[in-house]
Write a protein that holds these residues in place. Sequence first.
Motif, short mmCIF file in Angstrom:
data_model
loop_
_atom_site.label_atom_id
_atom_site.label_comp_id
_atom_site.label_asym_id
_atom_site.label_seq_id
_atom_site.Cartn_x
_atom_site.Cartn_y
_atom_site.Cartn_z
N TYR B 35 0.84 -1.19 0.00
CA TYR B 35 0.00 0.00 0.00
C TYR B 35 0.88 1.24 0.00
O TYR B 35 1.99 1.25 0.53
CB TYR B 35 -0.87 0.06 1.26
N PHE B 88 4.65 7.16 2.17
CA PHE B 88 4.87 6.12 3.17
C PHE B 88 4.32 4.83 2.59
O PHE B 88 3.19 4.79 2.11
CB PHE B 88 4.15 6.51 4.46
N LEU B 90 3.45 0.77 3.02
CA LEU B 90 3.12 -0.26 3.99
C LEU B 90 2.96 -1.61 3.29
O LEU B 90 2.30 -1.71 2.25
CB LEU B 90 1.82 0.08 4.72
N PHE B 105 0.17 -5.75 9.37
CA PHE B 105 1.02 -4.80 8.67
C PHE B 105 2.44 -4.76 9.23
O PHE B 105 2.67 -4.99 10.42
CB PHE B 105 0.42 -3.39 8.79
N GLY B 106 3.36 -4.42 8.34
CA GLY B 106 4.72 -4.13 8.75
C GLY B 106 4.81 -2.70 9.25
O GLY B 106 3.82 -1.94 9.20
N PRO B 107 6.00 -2.27 9.69
CA PRO B 107 6.17 -0.94 10.27
C PRO B 107 6.26 0.17 9.24
O PRO B 107 6.21 1.35 9.60
CB PRO B 107 7.47 -1.07 11.06
#
Lengths: 117, 114
Positions: B35, B88, B90, B105-107
């Motif tokens: 995303y 950003f 994700l 989700f990852g960071p």
Amino acid sequence: AQTVTQSQPEMSVQEAETVTLSCTYDTSESDYYLFWYKQPPSRQMILVIRQEAYKQQNATENRFSVNFQKAAKSFSLKISDSQLGDAAMYFCAYRSAESWGTYKYIFGTGTRLKVLA
Amino acid sequence: DGGITQSPKYLFRKEGQNVTLSCEQNLNHDAMYWYRQDPGQGLRLIYYSQIVNDFQKGDIAEGYSVSREKKESFPLTVTSAQKNPTAFYLCASMEWGGAGDTQYFGPGTRLTVL
């Protein structure tokens, strides 16, 4: 196509009070999942709560609960006893459960929640 | 610990360069997603993959490419064709079938074009 709408860009709540975040969605499907995700300043997306459309009972997770109105296509999130750590962006999301292999999520634009001490 | 890792956390790119964002998961999840998040907007789907060696374009795939050679890895390449890549990013994964309907989700990776 499905859509998810969060009409409140920003909300504020006093610590220890209750706040409700709104989410509406549009779909022609009868079976789907709905989610609320929290994104704190760290930007890590955290699942808050999920609801399966075929279940009548509203989901609850500790201080978080939903008001799922399937006919109205509404999925609001209620946060009770608000805490400073609840301050974050909250995203509502939809996922179809009808089409095999279609695992796309659709996200709303988010509501920024501020918690006032 | 099981989870999703993304690297690097911050990435800077010069115009005209391709860069690759890493996403790895050890949750044994079948499906993986990328995303993009811009200020004031929700998450927009770039690509997703439901099984190894297969992936589909999302809503904003232009200027991006992916591969899924291993179940645990789903790297995203931001090419020079992406006109406004500062955002950003994700990565997420999800178990496929049964009760597996929740994305984790990852960071995230913050990409900035200089």
